[in-house]
Design a protein around this motif. Structure first.
Motif: not given
Length: 614
Positions: A208-221
């Motif tokens: 359920m934990v996000l591994t990518c996305g649109t957030d400064v704490k995540l790499p882009a998908c």
């Protein structure tokens, strides 16, 4: 069967006739009810030569300086750039550097070419570039036509899974897709497991934990990661059911655009917008840090969200673009002048698609449309009576953007050929409330409250100069003399018609009686006639339409405690009616010479041409 078919055919005809007859009056009986749209010609030419615009610029400049001096504006934390423009001119620019952000100026200077993150302005760029590249050719296509991952998605039921085939390109571009956001502002990125537990939030399983996305704490998908996770989202509602603000819809739109154009989204934006408009500071992601970079980065690149990873660029359509005041003004001017799009397409684009739960706010593609009342510029009425203020509804087509340390607004008033851009960048305060978003809203209000009335006055000024005066027939054909006076500065809206006579007969009363199918003697009030432009120009002619009214006080647009079917502004429903010999009595055309000087007014319903005397 034949008889039944005949009855089925005749009933709709009878209902149509009843509907037409039930309207009763072709005149507008509610007071102060113009046609929708500009009540004067859109201001043109060197607008700074009017009296209204230079005065507004001076007033606004003084207000900004006063706000900075007395602390009304967030002077210490928020830097900002403002550009005010017409369709063809940059009218005013202003820059303020807040002490807390001075070190974030990479070139040491804040000006019209300084690069800001612009957030959801990316939605405007994506939609505009789509229209520039493909017009409305694909606007009603289902998204599944252009995105194979969604065409192949499984469906269980309407509550748990999305009906992708119901979502069109238009639904994506107008917040009507029914989709919620993906990975933006997810609380799992804000709180650790212990903090989440203290707040009563459940523990998330690993998958359920996000591994990518649109957030400064995540790499882009990657594309595959994006669609694998995105397809699992529950729908908020069905397509076209209600407006739901969705950032992720524009990333999906960007992927659809790639399918339509056979280009990457970056290549598409370059071909359709950046190169045609010569945009030198607009990018899907921040340019490299060099010694010549002119940008503002409050704090560090992580704190400000400057370093947010845009991946393949499609997420930038949702809100990761960067731009400058100069570029955004150029974009706004190109929309107002319709330099990239055919004018019919621009007119269609600058219309609402749906409404919100607020009477004052509608939604377009991707416009946030604010409806506001605008008072007519006041002046004395020719007969010496005190003027009254009339108001009309004006739609402002805006796009807001906010991301990290940045907030942006672009606003356009197509009815005035007026636009503005505000770019802000600031650091959060060390204590007390965060006033950065409020600074943007305050600047927006200051701009619109100053410049909307000024552009209305400039439009009135130019319209009065061109058309106001006395008109009279030449009587070379032996007919009786017709004359009238047109006045723009009488406290009303549009051009007021006064003293319209033919052979000593009051034509206003006569025509009003004819429209109402009554007698002149039965009129207890003197009717009025206002002329409004309808956007038709050609053959050295300009078309106007008239609205016949009975005088009255009050604001017909007021919604306070006003239920449906009371007095309302229905002038739109009687344009061109009734006709006399198949020509509307409201049909008026100005003839101009090659320099634009007015020569004559044709009252088409009266079959008369009357010539401008003064």
């Amino acid at each position: 069967m034949a008889c039944f078919a005949y009855i089925n055919m005749i009933i709709p005809i009878l209902l149509l006739r009843i509907s037409i007859l039930s309207r009763g009056s072709y005149a507008q009986t509610a007071p102060n009810c113009p046609l929708s749209g500009p009540v004067y010609l859109v201001p043109g030419g060197p607008i700074t030569q009017t009296t209204a615009i230079p005065k507004a610029i001076s007033t606004f400049n003084d207000s900004l300086n006063l706000g900075l001096q007395n602390g009304t504006l967030n002077v210490s934390n928020s830097s900002f750039h403002i550009t005010i423009f017409s369709a063809s001119e940059t009218l005013f620019e202003f820059n303020h550097v807040a002490p807390a952000t001075r070190d974030g100026l990479t070139s040491g200077t804040l000006d019209r070419n300084t690069i800001f993150r612009t957030g959801s302005i990316g939605k405007l760029l994506a939609t505009y570039s789509l229209l520039a590249a493909t017009g409305l050719r694909y606007i009603n296509d289902p998204v599944t036509k252009w995105i194979p991952e969604l065409a192949a998605a499984s469906f269980e039921n309407d509550v748990d899974t999305v009906r992708w085939e119901d979502i069109s390109i238009k639904a994506l571009a107008s917040h009507l897709s029914g989709l919620r956001d993906f990975s933006i502002a997810d609380l799992s990125l804000v709180y650790n497991a212990s903090e989440a537990q203290q707040l009563g939030l459940p523990t998330l399983q690993k998958d359920m934990v996000l591994t990518c996305g649109t957030d400064v704490k995540l790499p882009a998908c990657s594309r595959s990661d994006f669609f694998n996770q995105f397809k699992k989202l529950h729908p908020v509602t069905s397509a076209f059911n209600m407006p739901i603000y969705s950032n992720v819809a524009w990333q999906v739109l960007a992927y659809a655009i790639e399918g339509m154009t056979n280009k990457t989204f970056a290549e598409h934006l370059e071909a359709s917008l950046t190169r045609p408009l010569n945009l030198t500071g607009t990018f899907l992601s921040p340019p490299p840090r060099t010694t010549t970079l002119n940008a503002i980065i409050p704090g560090n690149e992580i704190e400000s969200w400057w370093a947010l990873d845009a991946g393949d660029g499609t997420s930038s359509a949702a809100g990761l673009t960067v731009s400058t005041g100069a570029d955004l003004a150029a974009i706004g001017q190109s929309i107002l002048s319709s330099s990239l799009l055919p004018q019919p397409l621009t007119r269609e684009w600058l219309k609402p698609v749906t409404h919100t739960s607020d009477l004052r706010v509608s939604v377009g593609m991707p416009w946030e449309i604010f409806r506001t009342e605008l008072a007519s510029p006041s002046a004395s009425i020719p007969n010496g009576n005190a003027s009254k203020e009339n108001t009309r509804i004006v739609d402002l087509y805006c796009k807001n953007g906010g991301i990290g340390a940045y907030n942006t607004e672009m606003g356009l008033s197509p009815e005035h050929g007026f636009g503005f851009v505000v770019l802000t960048a600031g650091r959060p305060p060390t204590s007390g409330p965060d006033l950065r978003p409020a600074t943007l809203q305050l600047l927006n209000r200051m701009i619109t409250e100053t410049f909307l009335p000024a552009f209305e006055l400039a439009a009135q000024e130019q319209t009065a100069h061109r058309f106001a005066g006395t008109y009279a027939s030449s009587e070379t054909d032996g007919s009786s003399k017709m004359s009238l006076t047109l006045v723009a500065k009488d406290g009303g809206l549009g051009l007021g018609v006064y003293n319209w006579t033919e052979g000593g007969q009051d034509q206003l009363k006569s025509y009003f009686a004819a429209i109402e199918e009554g007698n002149v003697e039965e009129l207890t009030q003197k009717p009025t006639l206002r002329l409004y432009p309808v956007g038709l120009f050609g053959g050295q002619k300009l078309a106007f339409r008239g609205v016949f009214e009975l005088p009255g006080q009050g604001n017909v647009f007021s919604t306070d405690g006003m239920p449906p079917f009371r007095t309302y502004c229905a002038s739109w429903s009687t344009v061109g009616e009734p006709t006399y010999g198949n020509v509307g009595l409201d049909d008026f055309v100005f003839e101009v010479d090659q320099s634009g000087r007015t020569i004559a007014l044709i009252a088409r319903g009266a079959r008369r041409t009357i010539y401008k005397q003064s």
